[in-house]
Design a protein around this motif. Structure first.
Motif, PDB file in Angstrom:
ATOM      1  N   VAL A  74     -49.195 -37.234  10.257  1.00 49.17           N
ATOM      2  CA  VAL A  74     -50.230 -36.922   9.593  1.00 49.17           C
ATOM      3  C   VAL A  74     -51.149 -35.647   9.991  1.00 49.17           C
ATOM      4  O   VAL A  74     -50.929 -35.561  11.092  1.00 49.17           O
ATOM      5  CB  VAL A  74     -51.320 -38.138   9.718  1.00 49.17           C
ATOM      6  N   LEU A  75     -51.728 -34.975   9.251  1.00 46.18           N
ATOM      7  CA  LEU A  75     -52.467 -33.783   9.434  1.00 46.18           C
ATOM      8  C   LEU A  75     -53.881 -34.266   9.151  1.00 46.18           C
ATOM      9  O   LEU A  75     -54.122 -34.734   8.204  1.00 46.18           O
ATOM     10  CB  LEU A  75     -51.821 -32.626   8.604  1.00 46.18           C
ATOM     11  N   VAL A  76     -54.842 -33.888  10.149  1.00 41.05           N
ATOM     12  CA  VAL A  76     -56.122 -34.379  10.181  1.00 41.05           C
ATOM     13  C   VAL A  76     -57.093 -32.954   9.886  1.00 41.05           C
ATOM     14  O   VAL A  76     -56.813 -32.170  10.827  1.00 41.05           O
ATOM     15  CB  VAL A  76     -56.776 -35.300  11.202  1.00 41.05           C
ATOM     16  N   VAL A  77     -57.761 -32.721   8.684  1.00 41.59           N
ATOM     17  CA  VAL A  77     -58.806 -31.681   8.800  1.00 41.59           C
ATOM     18  C   VAL A  77     -60.284 -32.329   8.513  1.00 41.59           C
ATOM     19  O   VAL A  77     -60.229 -32.835   7.321  1.00 41.59           O
ATOM     20  CB  VAL A  77     -58.191 -30.684   7.485  1.00 41.59           C
ATOM     21  N   ASP A  78     -61.154 -31.786   9.483  1.00 42.50           N
ATOM     22  CA  ASP A  78     -62.573 -32.494   9.375  1.00 42.50           C
ATOM     23  C   ASP A  78     -63.257 -31.279   9.769  1.00 42.50           C
ATOM     24  O   ASP A  78     -63.013 -30.803  11.148  1.00 42.50           O
ATOM     25  CB  ASP A  78     -62.708 -33.703  10.140  1.00 42.50           C
ATOM     26  N   ARG A  85     -48.073 -40.188  13.803  1.00 44.22           N
ATOM     27  CA  ARG A  85     -48.219 -39.293  14.757  1.00 44.22           C
ATOM     28  C   ARG A  85     -49.129 -38.174  13.923  1.00 44.22           C
ATOM     29  O   ARG A  85     -48.935 -37.741  12.978  1.00 44.22           O
ATOM     30  CB  ARG A  85     -46.902 -38.442  15.257  1.00 44.22           C
ATOM     31  N   VAL A  86     -50.214 -37.739  14.654  1.00 49.34           N
ATOM     32  CA  VAL A  86     -50.972 -36.636  14.216  1.00 49.34           C
ATOM     33  C   VAL A  86     -50.513 -35.487  14.622  1.00 49.34           C
ATOM     34  O   VAL A  86     -50.428 -34.994  15.875  1.00 49.34           O
ATOM     35  CB  VAL A  86     -52.497 -37.079  14.756  1.00 49.34           C
ATOM     36  N   VAL A  87     -49.828 -34.639  13.790  1.00 53.93           N
ATOM     37  CA  VAL A  87     -49.139 -33.347  14.083  1.00 53.93           C
ATOM     38  C   VAL A  87     -49.999 -32.338  14.608  1.00 53.93           C
ATOM     39  O   VAL A  87     -49.488 -31.281  15.349  1.00 53.93           O
ATOM     40  CB  VAL A  87     -48.285 -33.032  12.981  1.00 53.93           C
ATOM     41  N   ASN A  88     -51.462 -32.444  13.941  1.00 54.30           N
ATOM     42  CA  ASN A  88     -52.215 -31.130  14.345  1.00 54.30           C
ATOM     43  C   ASN A  88     -53.928 -31.684  13.640  1.00 54.30           C
ATOM     44  O   ASN A  88     -53.768 -32.424  12.845  1.00 54.30           O
ATOM     45  CB  ASN A  88     -51.796 -29.865  13.558  1.00 54.30           C
ATOM     46  N   ALA A  94     -56.522 -26.069   6.621  1.00 55.97           N
ATOM     47  CA  ALA A  94     -55.653 -27.253   6.014  1.00 55.97           C
ATOM     48  C   ALA A  94     -54.548 -26.643   5.201  1.00 55.97           C
ATOM     49  O   ALA A  94     -53.385 -27.146   5.390  1.00 55.97           O
ATOM     50  CB  ALA A  94     -56.704 -28.035   4.930  1.00 55.97           C
ATOM     51  N   ILE A  95     -54.718 -25.580   4.533  1.00 53.39           N
ATOM     52  CA  ILE A  95     -53.682 -24.782   3.731  1.00 53.39           C
ATOM     53  C   ILE A  95     -52.561 -24.227   4.637  1.00 53.39           C
ATOM     54  O   ILE A  95     -51.417 -24.692   4.345  1.00 53.39           O
ATOM     55  CB  ILE A  95     -54.327 -23.678   2.871  1.00 53.39           C
ATOM     56  N   GLU A  96     -53.000 -23.669   5.665  1.00 57.22           N
ATOM     57  CA  GLU A  96     -51.808 -22.996   6.485  1.00 57.22           C
ATOM     58  C   GLU A  96     -51.197 -24.039   7.317  1.00 57.22           C
ATOM     59  O   GLU A  96     -50.003 -24.068   7.514  1.00 57.22           O
ATOM     60  CB  GLU A  96     -52.813 -22.098   7.541  1.00 57.22           C
ATOM     61  N   LEU A  97     -51.985 -25.079   8.082  1.00 56.70           N
ATOM     62  CA  LEU A  97     -51.276 -25.912   8.727  1.00 56.70           C
ATOM     63  C   LEU A  97     -50.361 -26.831   7.818  1.00 56.70           C
ATOM     64  O   LEU A  97     -49.477 -27.251   8.428  1.00 56.70           O
ATOM     65  CB  LEU A  97     -52.481 -26.986   9.712  1.00 56.70           C
ATOM     66  N   TYR A  98     -50.760 -27.205   6.797  1.00 51.47           N
ATOM     67  CA  TYR A  98     -49.958 -27.828   5.918  1.00 51.47           C
ATOM     68  C   TYR A  98     -48.659 -27.228   5.594  1.00 51.47           C
ATOM     69  O   TYR A  98     -47.675 -27.836   5.757  1.00 51.47           O
ATOM     70  CB  TYR A  98     -50.517 -28.125   4.260  1.00 51.47           C
ATOM     71  N   ARG A  99     -48.746 -25.817   5.436  1.00 51.81           N
ATOM     72  CA  ARG A  99     -47.471 -25.083   5.232  1.00 51.81           C
ATOM     73  C   ARG A  99     -46.564 -25.085   6.470  1.00 51.81           C
ATOM     74  O   ARG A  99     -45.307 -25.215   6.195  1.00 51.81           O
ATOM     75  CB  ARG A  99     -47.854 -23.642   4.980  1.00 51.81           C
ATOM     76  N   VAL A 100     -47.056 -25.076   7.820  1.00 51.90           N
ATOM     77  CA  VAL A 100     -46.344 -25.126   8.852  1.00 51.90           C
ATOM     78  C   VAL A 100     -45.998 -26.298   9.062  1.00 51.90           C
ATOM     79  O   VAL A 100     -44.662 -26.518   9.405  1.00 51.90           O
ATOM     80  CB  VAL A 100     -47.539 -24.505   9.945  1.00 51.90           C
ATOM     81  N   ALA A 118     -57.245 -28.503  -1.319  1.00 55.80           N
ATOM     82  CA  ALA A 118     -56.171 -29.701  -1.629  1.00 55.80           C
ATOM     83  C   ALA A 118     -55.498 -29.046  -2.951  1.00 55.80           C
ATOM     84  O   ALA A 118     -54.298 -29.353  -3.295  1.00 55.80           O
ATOM     85  CB  ALA A 118     -56.820 -30.871  -2.161  1.00 55.80           C
ATOM     86  N   ALA A 119     -56.297 -28.416  -4.016  1.00 51.47           N
ATOM     87  CA  ALA A 119     -55.816 -27.990  -5.395  1.00 51.47           C
ATOM     88  C   ALA A 119     -54.837 -26.440  -5.001  1.00 51.47           C
ATOM     89  O   ALA A 119     -53.759 -26.832  -5.442  1.00 51.47           O
ATOM     90  CB  ALA A 119     -57.154 -27.381  -6.058  1.00 51.47           C
ATOM     91  N   ALA A 120     -55.095 -25.900  -3.891  1.00 50.14           N
ATOM     92  CA  ALA A 120     -54.266 -24.722  -3.528  1.00 50.14           C
ATOM     93  C   ALA A 120     -52.847 -25.462  -3.004  1.00 50.14           C
ATOM     94  O   ALA A 120     -51.861 -24.956  -3.202  1.00 50.14           O
ATOM     95  CB  ALA A 120     -55.067 -24.089  -2.333  1.00 50.14           C
ATOM     96  N   ILE A 121     -53.041 -26.391  -2.284  1.00 51.21           N
ATOM     97  CA  ILE A 121     -51.874 -27.107  -1.468  1.00 51.21           C
ATOM     98  C   ILE A 121     -51.007 -27.800  -2.596  1.00 51.21           C
ATOM     99  O   ILE A 121     -49.662 -27.695  -2.710  1.00 51.21           O
ATOM    100  CB  ILE A 121     -52.213 -28.121  -0.448  1.00 51.21           C
TER     101      ILE A 121
END
Length: 214
Positions: A3-7, A27-30, A38-44, A65-68
């Motif tokens: 899971v990636l968490v962005v807040d 597991r929270v990956v980042n 959010a966009i960059e971390l999702y890509r990674v 979210a739209a970009a992802i």
């Protein structure tokens, strides 16, 4: 499950990580604090699920979210926000988000993540209760003479019942409108859910909203 968490609030992001990690399956990956992150971390990381805030400085969660989803249409994005704004809900539904929860319901986060991982769409009770009224305000009746293929493979009667479910009517109310027994309407609803491979009436309302409303 990763899971990636962005807040935008680092303390909230860390608290969410703590809550999620109480379940050993996750597991929270980042952690991130902006839409661009959010966009960059999702890509990674390519997480199984992105838990994403909506209101953030710069790029909003909706924009991120739209970009992802444009680059990764398979992405499972679960919005978690303090705002139950109708426009946010509409945007989340339209873009195909995996769910929309309010931050006040912390106890529902882990079960929601598990449901999303299993391919379900999740909406908190406060949000799900409002979907039929949102659909009702925006529904547009299909033009007469549209073929069966324009109704998702449903018959004309099934399509009409789906529309009334989307408008928030109960089986009894529908039966009074279409002059069928309540049990018959219940059977129709079950058939419609099976044909469209949907789980419940809320998902059916979302389906109608996405495909047949303007």
């Amino acid at each position: 499950m990763h899971v990636l968490v962005v807040d935008d609030d680092p303390l909230v992001a860390q608290s969410l990580k703590t809550i999620i990690c109480t379940d050993p399956e996750f597991r929270v990956v980042n952690l991130g604090t902006t839409g661009d992150q959010a966009i960059e971390l999702y890509r990674v990381h390519r997480p199984d699920i992105l838990l994403l805030d909506i209101r953030m400085p710069g790029k909003t969660g909706i924009q991120a979210a739209a970009a992802i989803l444009q680059d990764h249409p398979e992405a499972r994005i679960l919005f978690l926000t303090t705002f139950s704004d109708d426009q946010y809900i509409i945007q989340a539904l339209t873009m195909g988000a995996a769910g929309y929860l309010l931050k006040q319901n912390y106890q529902s986060i882990v079960p929601a993540l598990r449901s999303v991982y299993q391919g379900q769409r999740v909406f908190g009770d406060a949000v799900a209760d409002r979907i039929p009224s949102l659909v009702l305000r925006r529904t547009a009746t299909p033009q007469p003479g549209t073929g069966n293929e324009d109704r998702g493979g449903l018959s004309e009667r099934e399509f009409e019942i789906m529309k009334q479910v989307a408008q928030g009517l109960s089986n009894r109310e529908i039966s009074q409108k279409v002059y069928l027994g309540e049990g018959t309407v219940r059977n129709y609803v079950s058939t419609i859910l099976e044909k469209l491979q949907l789980r419940d009436r809320t998902q059916l309302a979302v389906y109608y909203y996405k495909h047949y409303s303007g």
